[in-house]
Motif scaffolding. Structure first.
Motif, mmCIF file in Angstrom:
data_model
loop_
_atom_site.group_PDB
_atom_site.id
_atom_site.type_symbol
_atom_site.label_atom_id
_atom_site.label_comp_id
_atom_site.label_asym_id
_atom_site.label_seq_id
_atom_site.Cartn_x
_atom_site.Cartn_y
_atom_site.Cartn_z
ATOM 1 N N GLU A 21 43.034 46.442 45.098
ATOM 2 C CA GLU A 21 42.964 45.257 44.237
ATOM 3 C C GLU A 21 42.500 45.627 42.828
ATOM 4 N N ARG A 25 44.635 45.046 39.354
ATOM 5 C CA ARG A 25 44.088 44.374 38.160
ATOM 6 C C ARG A 25 44.187 45.272 36.932
ATOM 7 N N GLU A 29 46.429 44.949 33.460
ATOM 8 C CA GLU A 29 45.774 44.902 32.150
ATOM 9 C C GLU A 29 46.173 46.050 31.239
#
Length: 190
Positions: A21, A25, A29
């Motif tokens: 996870e 993320r 980004e």
């Protein structure tokens, strides 16, 4: 994608998911070029050695995130509008556009390298991501409904994906009509 013959403590499912996870993320980004094992470790709250114990490289980590559907899950599912040419062209154009973004061509090359170096990465990535299956199913539905003639579906899907990979590996130009030309050529194949 369980790495082969790893030593050390058993993999904690909670830590594995935290790492994947965090990878998703940070990938969203920063992209592949901005993704670091140090950053993932800090984001996931684990030691960097934990990541390296379970994944041999950043590419293997991203490959598992992709295969788990945590990174770009919608990217791999082709549309089914009833127009196979349009659906395949749109899907392929999305792939080409993604690879054309800064750093993403490096991701593709890295995934190819990780798959070439580690058979478990290659098998797991292919089986769990299911791109060949998804595209093959879409093409088979078109054959079944009579929208197109019987075609060697698996070979056509591999040829389509192979053309994209070869362009990325040789860093060749991809013009705006590449996807449409490739789909038209492959669907004409006997």
């Amino acid at each position: 994608m369980t790495p082969e013959h790893r030593q050390g403590p058993a993999r904690s499912e909670a830590a594995r998911m935290a790492i994947l996870e965090a990878t998703a993320r940070l990938f969203a980004e920063r992209g592949f070029d901005g993704l670091t094992m140090e950053g993932v470790a800090a984001e996931a709250g684990v030691g960097k050695q934990t990541i390296y114990r379970w994944w041999s490289s950043r590419s293997a980590l991203v490959a598992e995130g992709l295969a788990e559907g945590l990174i770009m899950p919608e990217w791999f599912v082709p549309a089914d509008s009833g127009d196979l040419r349009a659906d395949l062209t749109l899907w392929l154009q999305n792939v080409v556009d993604f690879i054309g973004r800064p750093g993403n061509d490096a991701l593709l090359r890295s995934l190819v390298a990780a798959s070439a170096q580690d058979a478990s990465v290659a098998v797991g990535f292919s089986e769990r991501l299911g791109v060949l299956q998804l595209l093959g199913d879409r093409m088979q539905r078109a054959v079944d409904t009579g929208d197109i003639d019987e075609l060697p579906v698996e070979e056509l899907v591999e040829a389509m994906l192979g053309a994209v990979v070869v362009r990325a590996l040789r860093r060749g130009p991809v013009d705006d009509d590449f996807a449409a030309r490739l789909v038209a050529m492959l669907l004409r194949a006997p």
